[in-house]
Write a protein that holds these residues in place. Structure first.
Motif, PDB file in Angstrom:
ATOM      1  N   LEU A   1      -8.351 -13.587 -13.139  1.00 14.74           N
ATOM      2  CA  LEU A   1      -9.197 -13.221 -14.049  1.00 14.74           C
ATOM      3  C   LEU A   1     -10.585 -12.602 -13.418  1.00 14.74           C
ATOM      4  O   LEU A   1     -11.165 -11.858 -14.033  1.00 14.74           O
ATOM      5  N   GLU A   2     -10.988 -13.167 -12.524  1.00 13.74           N
ATOM      6  CA  GLU A   2     -12.248 -12.725 -11.789  1.00 13.74           C
ATOM      7  C   GLU A   2     -12.172 -11.446 -10.848  1.00 13.74           C
ATOM      8  O   GLU A   2     -13.200 -11.248  -9.968  1.00 13.74           O
ATOM      9  N   SER A   3     -10.987 -11.062 -10.630  1.00 12.29           N
ATOM     10  CA  SER A   3     -10.916 -10.128  -9.644  1.00 12.29           C
ATOM     11  C   SER A   3     -11.781  -8.901  -9.905  1.00 12.29           C
ATOM     12  O   SER A   3     -12.108  -8.355 -11.091  1.00 12.29           O
ATOM     13  N   SER A   4     -12.297  -8.228  -9.086  1.00 15.94           N
ATOM     14  CA  SER A   4     -13.005  -6.954  -9.204  1.00 15.94           C
ATOM     15  C   SER A   4     -12.223  -5.837  -9.673  1.00 15.94           C
ATOM     16  O   SER A   4     -12.807  -4.841 -10.217  1.00 15.94           O
TER      17      SER A   4
ATOM     18  N   LYS B   1       0.877  -1.131  -0.074  1.00 14.21           N
ATOM     19  CA  LYS B   1      -0.110   0.070   0.015  1.00 14.21           C
ATOM     20  C   LYS B   1       0.760   1.299   0.090  1.00 14.21           C
ATOM     21  O   LYS B   1       0.426   2.226  -0.683  1.00 14.21           O
ATOM     22  N   HIS B   2       2.013   1.150   0.704  1.00 13.24           N
ATOM     23  CA  HIS B   2       2.884   2.289   0.416  1.00 13.24           C
ATOM     24  C   HIS B   2       3.730   2.321  -0.554  1.00 13.24           C
ATOM     25  O   HIS B   2       3.881   3.623  -0.985  1.00 13.24           O
ATOM     26  N   LYS B   3       3.979   1.304  -1.432  1.00 16.10           N
ATOM     27  CA  LYS B   3       4.417   1.410  -2.547  1.00 16.10           C
ATOM     28  C   LYS B   3       3.507   1.958  -3.726  1.00 16.10           C
ATOM     29  O   LYS B   3       3.802   2.641  -4.612  1.00 16.10           O
ATOM     30  N   PHE B   4       2.190   1.678  -3.605  1.00 14.87           N
ATOM     31  CA  PHE B   4       1.287   1.938  -4.682  1.00 14.87           C
ATOM     32  C   PHE B   4      -0.064   2.803  -3.789  1.00 14.87           C
ATOM     33  O   PHE B   4      -1.218   2.127  -3.717  1.00 14.87           O
ATOM     34  N   PRO B   5       0.119   3.817  -3.136  1.00 16.91           N
ATOM     35  CA  PRO B   5      -0.578   4.541  -2.433  1.00 16.91           C
ATOM     36  C   PRO B   5      -1.937   5.176  -3.234  1.00 16.91           C
ATOM     37  O   PRO B   5      -2.960   5.110  -2.583  1.00 16.91           O
ATOM     38  N   TRP B   6      -1.886   5.147  -4.647  1.00 20.26           N
ATOM     39  CA  TRP B   6      -2.774   5.604  -5.581  1.00 20.26           C
ATOM     40  C   TRP B   6      -3.778   4.429  -5.840  1.00 20.26           C
ATOM     41  O   TRP B   6      -4.835   4.529  -6.588  1.00 20.26           O
ATOM     42  N   LEU B   7      -3.419   3.189  -5.740  1.00 21.28           N
ATOM     43  CA  LEU B   7      -3.984   2.052  -6.208  1.00 21.28           C
ATOM     44  C   LEU B   7      -5.092   1.653  -5.365  1.00 21.28           C
ATOM     45  O   LEU B   7      -5.323   1.696  -4.195  1.00 21.28           O
ATOM     46  N   SER B   8      -6.235   1.235  -6.037  1.00 23.03           N
ATOM     47  CA  SER B   8      -7.413   0.849  -5.242  1.00 23.03           C
ATOM     48  C   SER B   8      -7.518  -0.121  -4.466  1.00 23.03           C
ATOM     49  O   SER B   8      -6.299  -1.002  -4.631  1.00 23.03           O
ATOM     50  N   GLU B   9      -8.629  -0.521  -3.626  1.00 22.83           N
ATOM     51  CA  GLU B   9      -8.273  -1.798  -2.603  1.00 22.83           C
ATOM     52  C   GLU B   9      -8.191  -3.076  -3.544  1.00 22.83           C
ATOM     53  O   GLU B   9      -7.780  -3.823  -3.144  1.00 22.83           O
ATOM     54  N   ALA B  10      -9.313  -2.887  -4.396  1.00 21.90           N
ATOM     55  CA  ALA B  10      -9.198  -4.143  -5.429  1.00 21.90           C
ATOM     56  C   ALA B  10      -7.952  -4.340  -6.082  1.00 21.90           C
ATOM     57  O   ALA B  10      -7.590  -5.568  -6.249  1.00 21.90           O
ATOM     58  N   GLY B  11      -7.152  -3.469  -6.702  1.00 20.62           N
ATOM     59  CA  GLY B  11      -6.238  -3.645  -7.309  1.00 20.62           C
ATOM     60  C   GLY B  11      -4.886  -3.849  -6.221  1.00 20.62           C
ATOM     61  O   GLY B  11      -4.070  -4.884  -6.532  1.00 20.62           O
ATOM     62  N   LEU B  12      -4.713  -3.538  -4.953  1.00 19.60           N
ATOM     63  CA  LEU B  12      -3.964  -3.859  -3.897  1.00 19.60           C
ATOM     64  C   LEU B  12      -4.029  -5.427  -3.687  1.00 19.60           C
ATOM     65  O   LEU B  12      -3.346  -6.427  -3.628  1.00 19.60           O
ATOM     66  N   ARG B  13      -5.658  -5.676  -3.684  1.00 21.41           N
ATOM     67  CA  ARG B  13      -5.875  -7.198  -3.334  1.00 21.41           C
ATOM     68  C   ARG B  13      -5.428  -8.188  -4.355  1.00 21.41           C
ATOM     69  O   ARG B  13      -4.832  -9.054  -4.196  1.00 21.41           O
TER      70      ARG B  13
END
Length: 282
Positions: free
Chosen positions: A241-244, A215-227
């Motif tokens: 492939l099913e990721s939100s 999260k510190h590396k990609f602070p702008w990325l959405s929660e779905a992206g981090l997941r």
């Protein structure tokens, strides 16, 4: 083949055999194997792709947009899902082995290290996958390999496309392990069952780092992206492939809308005529 004394190398035979079996829009296509005037003249006729992602990332004036990154990642995952369903591990996924056509179609290439696998999993050569994309179990000497080593590499590729720079640019295996620990935390039996039994686990003194720093590396990325990034390091291609992340805005662009980079191709053709590039990617 001029320097070969014992016929075609076994690694080349493996690659040719695998590629002749594979037919998928996101896998480079081997159309024909042709013999020239002499038996040592063997040509592989491949589908043509105009560029590879590594050279694009080096020369693009602006990074890929997030919609374009999603488009690329989806295509890589679809190709990988096809490979894994056919019991094949690529074992050398990296941006320089991802090709893109002028129609925006991304194709996985270079199957020189690829292997078919079965159940039970048999030991394979451990020194595979370029260092920056090498999974921690490989760095710690696992005797067996599964599709998870490809998935780790895809996680590194997605992060590289998002950040426009390599995620874990280690200079040695020890440095690579340390970078992984800094990013994802110190492994333990609780979060990684079987970790302590890996052959090299006791040989490294790992720093104590209890936090996941994605999260510190990609602070702008959405929660779905981090997941998804976290998920890629341990999941299957089908699950990812099913990721939100791929269903939220910005939505993945269509391949046909990907940029075509004619200027980059012309520049690369001129450079090739002038002489080989001095830059060496790991």
């Amino acid at each position: 083949m001029d320097k070969e004394k014992d016929g075609i190398p076994i690694s080349s035979l493996r690659e040719i055999t695998l590629l002749l079996r594979l037919r998928h829009p996101n896998i480079v296509e081997l159309k024909e194997v042709v013999v020239g005037n002499h038996l040592e003249s063997i040509f592989l006729v491949m589908g043509y792709c105009e560029q590879d992602l590594a050279s694009l990332l080096e020369n693009m004036p602006t990074p890929f947009s997030e919609a374009q990154v999603k488009c690329i990642t989806l295509q890589v995952l679809r190709g990988l899902q096809y490979l894994h369903r056919n019991f094949i591990i690529h074992r050398d996924l990296k941006v320089s082995n991802l090709l893109m056509t002028d129609k925006g179609c991304v194709k996985t290439a270079d199957f020189g290290l690829a292997r078919a696998y079965g159940v039970p999993v048999k030991p394979m050569t451990p020194k595979v996958v370029t260092l920056w994309y090498r999974a921690p179990e490989l760095l710690l000497g696992t005797p067996t390999q599964t599709t998870s080593i490809d998935m780790w590499a895809v996680g590194c590729i997605l992060a590289e496309l998002l950040a426009h720079k390599p995620l874990l640019p280690g200079s040695s295996e020890i440095h690579q392990i340390d970078l992984i620990v800094q990013l994802l935390g110190t492994p333990s039996e609780n979060i990684w069952p079987g970790f302590s039994k890996l052959p090299l686990a006791g040989q490294y003194s790992l720093r104590k780092q209890p936090y996941n720093n994605l999260k510190h590396k990609f602070p702008w990325l959405s929660e779905a992206g981090l997941r998804l990034l976290n998920f890629l390091f341990m999941a299957t291609a089908g699950d990812c492939l099913e990721s939100s992340y791929f269903k939220e805005k910005p939505l993945p662009c269509e391949p046909e809308l990907m940029p075509t980079f004619p200027h980059h191709r012309n520049k690369r053709a001129t450079s090739a005529a002038e002489g080989p590039s001095k830059r060496i990617r790991p």
